[in-house]
Design an enzyme around this catalytic site. Structure first.
Site, PDB file in Angstrom:
ATOM      1  N   GLY A  76      -8.865   7.041  17.586  1.00 39.32           N
ATOM      2  CA  GLY A  76      -9.698   5.987  17.033  1.00 39.32           C
ATOM      3  C   GLY A  76      -9.368   4.620  17.607  1.00 39.32           C
ATOM      4  N   HIS A  77      -8.399   4.577  18.498  1.00 43.90           N
ATOM      5  CA  HIS A  77      -7.941   3.297  19.042  1.00 43.90           C
ATOM      6  C   HIS A  77      -8.313   3.166  20.510  1.00 43.90           C
ATOM      7  CE1 HIS A  77      -5.408   2.436  15.489  1.00 43.90           C
ATOM      8  NE2 HIS A  77      -5.289   3.750  15.453  1.00 43.90           N
ATOM      9  N   HIS A 114      -3.297   0.452   6.246  1.00 47.82           N
ATOM     10  CA  HIS A 114      -3.879  -0.873   5.990  1.00 47.82           C
ATOM     11  C   HIS A 114      -4.140  -1.121   4.505  1.00 47.82           C
ATOM     12  CE1 HIS A 114      -4.596  -2.093  10.238  1.00 47.82           C
ATOM     13  NE2 HIS A 114      -4.381  -0.806  10.388  1.00 47.82           N
ATOM     14  N   ASP A 126      -5.267  -5.165  18.209  1.00 49.85           N
ATOM     15  CA  ASP A 126      -4.677  -3.836  18.028  1.00 49.85           C
ATOM     16  C   ASP A 126      -4.006  -3.333  19.312  1.00 49.85           C
ATOM     17  OD1 ASP A 126      -4.184  -1.186  17.255  1.00 49.85           O
ATOM     18  OD2 ASP A 126      -6.279  -0.562  17.417  1.00 49.85           O
ATOM     19  N   HIS A 144      -7.834   2.932   6.060  1.00 50.20           N
ATOM     20  CA  HIS A 144      -6.694   3.788   6.395  1.00 50.20           C
ATOM     21  C   HIS A 144      -5.455   3.360   5.611  1.00 50.20           C
ATOM     22  CE1 HIS A 144      -8.346   5.373  10.488  1.00 50.20           C
ATOM     23  NE2 HIS A 144      -8.534   6.244   9.515  1.00 50.20           N
TER      24      HIS A 144
END
Lengths: 556, 556
Positions: free
Chosen positions: B366-367, B76, B193, B73
């Site tokens: 996605g988290h 990152h 995260d 991503h």
């Protein structure tokens, strides 16, 4: 305009968010429903509020008979002062709505005292060819009324903002029966609130917030700090009741919080338990676990009480570790960034923060979700439907829903944006000519200053006094600006290159930066507002002029 | 730095959203985890991307051993090109991550070809005193790895971005066993995260989107237009499979969509059914109900393919009534306004639009949500915990959660912002000195231009080439600007008052406005971007200089 034509003229709030205003015209008679404001977004630097351009009404001033208000939210009444400065007609509204209007009128010098006509749900008034019945609906502010307007061509129903709260805190239910009766007799046109068209299901009752607020009382170790809209009287009532129950005293902070609670209390709409109030100056000297503070500024507005509390710059309240801060309001779209910035500051103070998307939510919406919108459509089953209060995507979806729900009785839907008109006569309904609409930006002075007269800053004004752009480069890491701020101006004659005034102005900006804390300097919203306020005061004092000031802050 | 001290140095992504970058140092050895970018918000006019200030690494260049990437991503890997232009060290990552890095590197001229070292989950590599194990995790992009880094003082686990998807589309599960094993043996420090710390419960599996996408296939009468992140390979796979099943061909629009799908296909990560692809130029000539179009630009980025489709300004696709547009992505906080503007444009084209908060949602995060974060904390049960990836409010809440979940085994939590360091030695962990961090703004040219070399626009640059502010007053109602645009500049010597160049530049801006449709003129985001692109091209051609250009649009 031919005779026997009903014209619907949206002047604001259709295809845009806020500043709701809509005119109904039959022959030579016009009534206006609401005159709201829009909160300007960051794109409109240096402007406090935005109201609709009332040119259409001014151009037809001999026809305008009345302004009819549905409820006291700023996006429905925030433009009333400007409206009345241009058009002196009677204003109809419920007691609370008119009290909130008067509060704002007090801040301005109008040439003539306006005529305010108080109405209550169930009342009927005749204005020219229009017979208006006020119908009680439930919404996040009490005393909200829908309008059933009987015209020579049929009935027009305007829902106002609403939700179908089956258990309103004041036990004054949504008057479904009157809606049903009109629906049975036949409704020509329905204008209905589209705010929550994207939300499935039903909106929860205001009462659903109660247990969640109570949970905060159980969990808070130190001070319990709530922020909500000052107009959310029922929310405030629940907080006051819970505070009494849990042995905490309540302090109010923020100008609007103080004045609106007083108004609501005087009208008997807010019950304040005995001996519960705490003066702002006594907040910090009382035991932390015996205190509730209710603070205005839910949207991260840079100079609001809550935003100043967040950067520890409020004289009456300092947030400490162990305190709990509860943001009991929605995030208005576009305000997410300043709100999250404010929350980050509060987190740095060590407080526990409850907000937004958390489950269970400490806020419920005042607007009906899809199933509620369907019920109103089914009850009213109008011949024509025109969704109001929403951006285009919302109006289009609401129109689509209406076709799906009402069936063959519905002859046509009209997705209109502000300025597009609808004409109805005995042959049917059709789009009419467009009228002048627009946004008028108003700079009424920062909330902390002595309130000044309104200055209308439209294009004409801009070309008279020009604009000034202070340009400040702040280092994100050090929070410092290393060189003297730049000032760029156009159309503002006093700022000639090399002039003493320009040099002094740069010093003013520089001093503002120096006198701000590192935390404030890291928050561009606060800095923009502070620079603007200080520079405006300086320029007004030195030159008696009021250019548009738009601070540009470059974070590097 | 004393010997035998492990230093954790966050250079980005802590206390801010995006541009994740963190260094681990032991003695004279540094490894860097991720080098991401941040999407600039409206406050940073005229800037395309923002990356961390790598000064700390450059100042210690002889110690930097490697850049280790967790996934592909942009937040990152988006800063890898800039990183490598300053530090030539080997880059470790999975095949897809490196392929996405290479795609960007091709756009820039680096002096030396970088060394890319492909790794797979389960691999272990030694870099100086660090032994790194790559652990498979599930996230919205495939081939994401967490890192277990064994140091002389103990194991550091970096979760990367993750969710606990029990049914990932590629059947490659989150490697809970390896997390469990490290947790059993003892973990010194966990970096986890924090993105979804505010969300209660569990995040749904990517597979949950399948039936909702299928529902769109059942409902769409005309073209079916999806917008999602090009890196959401699994989302694209589901769309391709459904298209094959429903007899629709698929066209991809947007540069990133085209190149990322090609990369994923070549790596065997995206299975493209036979004969399903439709060339962009064939989209409009195919029967509408036999077409799916997948378009990049979910965030309303003004020059993206989707934003141009919305204002009917894309050569390959024109949205018609009956078409369905599905925005299958989250709204990144701060982007709400441009996204809603885009949706309003699409609604005006008569399309049915499915997005955001609608129920059931056509997107899953996605988290991991709170319950997933708890599971990782319970499995790893570290001695020290430092939340990463989030604004301060999120980090603080995650730290609070860790204390609640891990219990006495957890000695201390550290809520750090970028630039604040953590030092661990045999006596314990403590806050260390702060290091230089910051944001570096990069202007890489608008997406439609031939890609130019990177130009780093930091404060030094600003003071060299100066800045230019075109100021345009557009009437909201008529969409027109009535006078020639103003141009204000500072530090840009070529724009002297009265010069021909300045006059010509004003004409350039004026022409840009004239050549835009009324709809585009009503959309300040599009106009800012167009004015900026045209003026930049003009100035670069005339003067070979590249001042910072920040269009200011006043809607009146």
């Amino acid at each position: 305009m031919p005779e026997k034509t009903l014209q619907v003229v949206p002047l604001g709030g259709l295809g845009e968010f806020g500043m709701n205003c809509l005119a109904l015209r039959y022959g030579d008679d016009i009534i206006v429903i609401d005159a709201g404001m829009m909160f300007p977004d960051a794109e409109l630097f240096g402007v406090d509020v935005v109201v609709p351009d009332f040119s259409y009404l001014v151009d037809n001033r001999e026809c305008v008979r009345a302004l009819v208000l549905t409820h006291g939210h700023e996006d429905h009444i925030g433009g009333v002062a400007i409206f009345l400065s241009q058009l002196n007609v009677p204003v109809y509204g419920t007691a609370l709505t008119l009290a909130l209007v008067e509060r704002r009128l007090d801040e301005h010098d109008l040439d003539e005292k306006p005529t305010l006509k108080e109405v209550a749900p169930g009342d009927k008034v005749e204005i020219g060819p229009f017979a208006i019945e006020f119908i009680n609906v439930t919404h996040s502010i009490v005393s909200t009324v829908a309008l059933a307007i009987t015209t020579p061509l049929g009935v027009v129903i305007h829902t106002a903002d609403f939700k179908l709260d089956p258990t309103p805190l004041d036990n004054k239910p949504f008057d479904l029966h009157t809606f049903a009766e009109y629906g049975k007799r036949g409704v020509l046109l329905l204008l209905s609130d589209s705010t929550n068209i994207d939300r499935p299901g039903f909106t929860e009752s205001e009462r659903a917030v109660g247990p969640r607020l109570e949970d905060c009382f159980h969990r808070a170790e130190g001070r319990l700090i709530f922020s909500c809209f000052s107009s959310s009287i029922h929310r405030l009532q629940q907080i006051l009741d819970l505070a009494a129950e849990h042995g905490r005293k309540v302090g109010f902070l923020g100008r609007s919080m103080l004045s609106v609670t007083e108004i609501a209390h005087n009208l008997g709409l807010l019950q304040v338990p005995d001996n519960i109030l705490l003066r702002p100056q006594d907040i910090m000297s009382s035991p932390a676990d015996k205190v509730v503070v209710v603070v205005s500024g839910t949207q991260g507005e840079p100079m609001s009480a809550m935003a100043r509390v967040a950067v520890d710059n409020h004289k009456s309240l300092s947030v400490r570790p162990g305190d709990m801060v509860v943001l009991s309001a929605r995030m208005i779209p576009g305000n997410e960034k300043p709100i999250y910035r404010m929350i980050n500051h509060l987190a740095r103070r060590g407080s526990d923060i409850v907000y937004g998307s958390m489950n269970p939510p400490v806020h419920v919406s005042g607007h009906g979700s899809v199933e509620e919108l369907k019920i109103i459509l089914s009850l009213v089953r109008p011949r024509y439907f025109m969704p109001v209060h929403g951006e285009y995507r919302q109006l289009a979806r609401h129109a689509h829903l209406a076709k799906h729900v009402v069936g063959s009785r519905l002859q046509e839907v009209f997705v209109m944006e502000s300025g597009q008109t609808l004409e109805i006569d005995e042959h049917g309904a059709r789009r009419g000519q467009t009228v002048t609409v627009g946004r008028v930006c108003i700079d009424s002075g920062s909330i902390d200053e002595v309130v000044e007269d309104l200055v209308i800053r439209d294009r004409r004004h801009l070309s008279e006094d020009g604009f000034v752009l202070p340009i400040i480069t702040i280092s994100k890491s050090t929070g410092k600006n290393e060189t003297l701020p730049e000032i760029v101006s156009r159309g503002f004659v006093s700022f000639e290159e090399g002039s003493d005034l320009l040099r002094d102005a740069r010093q003013v900006v520089s001093r503002t930066l120096e006198n701000s804390s590192a935390e404030e300097r890291g928050d561009w919203g606060v800095m923009q507002e502070k620079v603007r306020a200080d520079l405006k005061r300086f320029i007004a004092k030195q030159t008696s002029r009021r250019p548009l000031i738009m601070p540009v802050i470059l974070e590097v």
